[in-house]
Scaffold this motif. Structure first.
Motif, mmCIF file in Angstrom:
data_model
loop_
_atom_site.group_PDB
_atom_site.id
_atom_site.type_symbol
_atom_site.label_atom_id
_atom_site.label_comp_id
_atom_site.label_asym_id
_atom_site.label_seq_id
_atom_site.Cartn_x
_atom_site.Cartn_y
_atom_site.Cartn_z
ATOM 1 N N SER A 80 -11.463 31.596 -4.692
ATOM 2 C CA SER A 80 -12.644 31.187 -3.939
ATOM 3 C C SER A 80 -12.286 30.076 -2.969
ATOM 4 O O SER A 80 -11.870 28.986 -3.384
ATOM 5 N N ALA A 81 -12.446 30.333 -1.679
ATOM 6 C CA ALA A 81 -12.188 29.299 -0.680
ATOM 7 C C ALA A 81 -13.141 28.132 -0.868
ATOM 8 O O ALA A 81 -12.751 26.965 -0.701
ATOM 9 N N ALA A 82 -14.372 28.428 -1.235
ATOM 10 C CA ALA A 82 -15.361 27.363 -1.431
ATOM 11 C C ALA A 82 -14.961 26.444 -2.587
ATOM 12 O O ALA A 82 -15.109 25.220 -2.496
ATOM 13 N N THR A 83 -14.452 27.028 -3.666
ATOM 14 C CA THR A 83 -14.026 26.222 -4.817
ATOM 15 C C THR A 83 -12.869 25.309 -4.447
ATOM 16 O O THR A 83 -12.868 24.115 -4.784
ATOM 17 N N SER B 293 0.846 -1.198 0.000
ATOM 18 C CA SER B 293 0.000 0.000 0.000
ATOM 19 C C SER B 293 0.881 1.247 0.000
ATOM 20 O O SER B 293 1.926 1.280 0.660
ATOM 21 N N PRO B 294 0.481 2.297 -0.706
ATOM 22 C CA PRO B 294 1.269 3.535 -0.692
ATOM 23 C C PRO B 294 1.208 4.187 0.681
ATOM 24 O O PRO B 294 0.198 4.091 1.383
ATOM 25 N N GLN B 295 2.284 4.845 1.053
ATOM 26 C CA GLN B 295 2.327 5.601 2.300
ATOM 27 C C GLN B 295 2.232 7.077 1.937
ATOM 28 O O GLN B 295 3.187 7.696 1.480
ATOM 29 N N ILE B 296 1.052 7.643 2.129
ATOM 30 C CA ILE B 296 0.768 9.015 1.688
ATOM 31 C C ILE B 296 1.097 9.978 2.822
ATOM 32 O O ILE B 296 0.483 9.949 3.885
ATOM 33 N N LEU B 297 2.055 10.863 2.583
ATOM 34 C CA LEU B 297 2.552 11.759 3.622
ATOM 35 C C LEU B 297 2.046 13.189 3.467
ATOM 36 O O LEU B 297 1.900 13.901 4.460
ATOM 37 N N LEU B 298 1.826 13.634 2.257
ATOM 38 C CA LEU B 298 1.193 14.935 2.019
ATOM 39 C C LEU B 298 0.437 14.820 0.709
ATOM 40 O O LEU B 298 1.027 14.544 -0.332
ATOM 41 N N SER B 299 -0.859 15.017 0.756
ATOM 42 C CA SER B 299 -1.703 14.776 -0.411
ATOM 43 C C SER B 299 -2.142 16.073 -1.076
ATOM 44 O O SER B 299 -2.128 17.157 -0.468
ATOM 45 N N TYR B 300 -2.521 15.946 -2.313
ATOM 46 C CA TYR B 300 -3.129 17.067 -3.039
ATOM 47 C C TYR B 300 -4.368 17.569 -2.305
ATOM 48 O O TYR B 300 -4.608 18.776 -2.228
ATOM 49 N N ALA B 301 -5.148 16.659 -1.749
ATOM 50 C CA ALA B 301 -6.353 17.066 -1.015
ATOM 51 C C ALA B 301 -5.986 17.974 0.148
ATOM 52 O O ALA B 301 -6.621 19.021 0.362
ATOM 53 N N GLU B 302 -4.961 17.606 0.919
ATOM 54 C CA GLU B 302 -4.539 18.470 2.024
ATOM 55 C C GLU B 302 -4.095 19.824 1.507
ATOM 56 O O GLU B 302 -4.421 20.870 2.094
ATOM 57 N N SER B 303 -3.343 19.832 0.410
ATOM 58 C CA SER B 303 -2.889 21.088 -0.161
ATOM 59 C C SER B 303 -4.070 21.991 -0.518
ATOM 60 O O SER B 303 -4.028 23.210 -0.303
ATOM 61 N N GLU B 304 -5.128 21.403 -1.051
ATOM 62 C CA GLU B 304 -6.320 22.189 -1.390
ATOM 63 C C GLU B 304 -7.006 22.735 -0.135
ATOM 64 O O GLU B 304 -7.474 23.879 -0.110
ATOM 65 N N PHE B 305 -7.074 21.927 0.916
ATOM 66 C CA PHE B 305 -7.691 22.411 2.156
ATOM 67 C C PHE B 305 -6.860 23.534 2.775
ATOM 68 O O PHE B 305 -7.405 24.506 3.312
ATOM 69 N N LEU B 306 -5.537 23.417 2.690
ATOM 70 C CA LEU B 306 -4.673 24.487 3.173
ATOM 71 C C LEU B 306 -4.875 25.760 2.362
ATOM 72 O O LEU B 306 -4.926 26.866 2.914
ATOM 73 N N GLN C 220 -14.046 22.457 -2.239
ATOM 74 C CA GLN C 220 -14.707 21.385 -2.994
ATOM 75 C C GLN C 220 -13.695 20.552 -3.779
ATOM 76 O O GLN C 220 -13.844 19.326 -3.883
ATOM 77 N N LYS C 221 -12.667 21.199 -4.311
ATOM 78 C CA LYS C 221 -11.604 20.436 -4.974
ATOM 79 C C LYS C 221 -10.945 19.488 -3.972
ATOM 80 O O LYS C 221 -10.628 18.343 -4.296
ATOM 81 N N GLY C 222 -10.741 19.989 -2.760
ATOM 82 C CA GLY C 222 -10.157 19.156 -1.720
ATOM 83 C C GLY C 222 -11.054 17.988 -1.354
ATOM 84 O O GLY C 222 -10.577 16.865 -1.149
ATOM 85 N N GLN C 223 -12.353 18.236 -1.276
ATOM 86 C CA GLN C 223 -13.294 17.150 -0.974
ATOM 87 C C GLN C 223 -13.230 16.050 -2.036
ATOM 88 O O GLN C 223 -13.157 14.857 -1.708
ATOM 89 N N ALA C 224 -13.280 16.459 -3.281
ATOM 90 C CA ALA C 224 -13.239 15.473 -4.369
ATOM 91 C C ALA C 224 -11.926 14.701 -4.348
ATOM 92 O O ALA C 224 -11.898 13.469 -4.473
#
Length: 553
Positions: free
Chosen positions: A416-419, A390-403, A422-426
């Motif tokens: 847009s923080a909302a946009t 299994s991959p060991q995910i240490l920093l994800s694109y999703a986290e980057s979007e939430f940041l 939502q990118k982070g959610q997806a």
């Protein structure tokens, strides 16, 4: 190009390589030794070694992750829970020297980040800088790895040796200064800026010896900037001015753009040194190791379950990942076997998290109606997410979007923080697809409709940071559980105090029934480096769970 699977195997047998030199890294004093002419080792192998050691350990691949990530962080954040008071001590805020000091390291075991990954990085940088022009990318990538390594070390303990750490290998300094966390953080962000700017598409790169990005320069640049943004927001309560300055710089430099850029180590599986270290601990059910999850009613083992806080949150949020990561085993073990996959009950509505702070017997029965936490009663991770490859995910694109969403919400960037939310959610939902590897087939699917329904059920408030930050942190809470990155969640929780967690009150706990704010240094540090150890206590406070580190305001 080098085959990454072959690289992992070769790392075990090349003479003079770091794995062979484990006996030379038993304490800080031995960092001063010349371990069998390290400059004869190909630099790309040292780079691979640094990544492997940073992700796990050297002699015992799950040593640091088991003790720090699982024993303490997973249970303190209430994403996981355990009735075991001998190992999973974070569940009840019990102090134990070895698990508390494991990430730092012990001379007796030769394990820990100072004794393995940092030593290899120091050795690599000293050798690579003898020809800086040819090794510009290898140097920059290693400096970025070094920042990631120290971000975790200082987030766990506070003041730590940093500026001179590892230099004992070169300078014979066996008692490095404990540096103040504020200085460490400002330098780490500066080092990311320097390293990111020096990366070059026209220079040679480590290629397949890079287990994260296979030498992709653009991905490394984006990772450096996303890591810089993480660090900038980490210090926002202690130093808002520098936090904004570095966050703005990170965003302008370009952040991760898709899940393809997740910073993760792609483990090949098989031998323990090629196994995802968290999987090694949880069970690696297609190549059994510790087997902390793979229990049966008659087996008498199985010491960790998903926590009630996490399971209840995912149910309330109608999270489609719940039935993918959680199962109630029933009377059989949760394993891959010759006859197929044994999963238990994965129906989302049936999942039942174990409350924190309980032990086997009457207390558990009173609180939950069950006499035992074993087997039939509580949700555990499904084997799909802890395979040996299994991959060991240490920093994800999703986290980057939430940041990024948080930075925009704070007025530090346009958009847009909302946009971005939502990118982070997806991206967060789709991150679970990373577990669809060759050992598993493709058990997980996330449809466009599932993403839309989830976004509708969990909308971005958009009314200001007071309401928006809890929404962001709820997403991060689930994301870090799915990626088994509890160290990061514990740091994020201390920064934001979100989500709201109710501390447990277990008799004899070491934190006055408060969720710990840091871990305690290894006891041997007061003997091995008494001046540095005492300076840290003088600067940040007593060496206790309850002492707040600099950025934790």
């Amino acid at each position: 190009m080098l085959n990454p699977n072959n690289m992992m195997r070769k790392l075990l047998i090349i003479p003079g390589l770091v794995f062979v030199l484990a006996s030379c890294t038993k304490n800080f004093a031995t960092l001063n030794q010349n371990p069998s002419q390290p400059t004869t080792v190909p630099l790309v192998y040292l780079f691979s070694s640094a990544q492997l050691e940073m992700g796990g350990s050297q002699n015992d691949p799950g040593y640091t992750q088991w003790r720090t990530n699982l024993f303490y962080c997973a249970t303190m954040t209430q994403q996981m829970a355990s009735t075991n008071t001998n190992q999973y001590v974070g569940d009840k805020y019990i102090y134990a020297d070895e698990p508390s000091g494991a990430w730092f390291g012990f001379s007796s075991s030769g394990e820990g980040q100072y004794l393995n990954a940092l030593k290899t990085m120091t050795q690599l940088l000293a050798s690579a800088k003898q020809d800086s022009a040819s090794n510009v990318n290898l140097i920059a990538m290693t400096e970025i790895l070094r920042v990631y390594l120290f971000q975790q070390i200082t987030d766990i303990y506070g003041d730590v040796p940093y500026f001179n750490a590892g230099d004992g290998y070169i300078t014979q300094n066996t008692t490095p200064t404990y540096d103040k966390q504020q200085a460490i953080y400002l330098d780490m962000m500066n080092q990311l800026s320097i390293a990111g700017a020096s990366l070059s598409t026209s220079a040679s790169n480590p290629g397949a010896a890079d287990f994260a990005y296979s030498g992709n320069i653009t991905y490394w640049q984006h990772f450096a900037n996303s890591l810089m943004l993480r660090l900038a927001l980490r210090i926002v309560n202690a130093d808002p001015t520098d936090a904004q300055t570095w966050a703005t710089k990170a965003i302008a430099g370009g952040l991760m753009a898709s899940n393809a850029e997740n910073f993760q180590f792609n483990w090949s599986g098989g031998p323990s040194t090629s196994c995802n270290p968290n999987s090694y601990d949880l069970g690696a059910s297609n190549s059994a190791h510790r087997g902390e999850v793979g229990y049966s009613l008659t087996g008498g083992v199985g010491d960790i379950q998903w926590g009630a806080t996490l399971i209840n949150m995912m149910k309330a949020r109608q999270d489609p990942r719940l039935g993918m990561i959680a199962t109630i085993p029933g009377s059989g073990p949760v394993v891959f076997s010759a006859t197929g996959v044994v999963l238990g009950d994965t129906v989302a509505a049936h999942q039942n998290g174990l409350p924190n702070g309980l032990t086997e017997g009457a207390a558990l029965q009173t609180a939950t109606g069950f006499l035992s936490s074993k087997g039939c009663c509580f949700s555990v991770p499904t084997p799909y997410i802890y395979q040996d490859n299994s991959p060991q995910i240490l920093l994800s694109y999703a986290e980057s979007e939430f940041l990024l969403a948080e930075a925009i919400d704070r007025g530090w960037a346009s958009g847009s923080a909302a946009t971005e939310f939502q990118k982070g959610q997806a991206a967060s939902l789709q991150t679970i697809l990373s577990y669809n590897n060759s050992a598993n087939g493709s058990p997980f699917t996330i449809s466009a409709a599932a993403v839309t329904n989830y976004e509708l059920a969990n909308p971005f408030p958009g009314t200001g940071l007071a309401a928006d930050l809890p929404a962001i942190q709820a997403e991060m809470y689930v994301l870090t559980a799915v990626t088994i990155n509890f160290i990061e969640e514990w740091a994020d929780w201390r920064r934001t105090n979100l989500p709201a967690l109710t501390p447990v009150n277990y008799p004899g706990n070491a934190s006055n029934s408060e969720i710990p704010r840091r871990l305690v240094y290894p006891q041997e540090e007061s003997v091995l480096d008494p001046a540095g150890y005492q300076a840290a206590i003088t600067d940040q406070g007593p060496d206790l769970f309850t002492t707040h580190i600099w950025w934790d305001k």
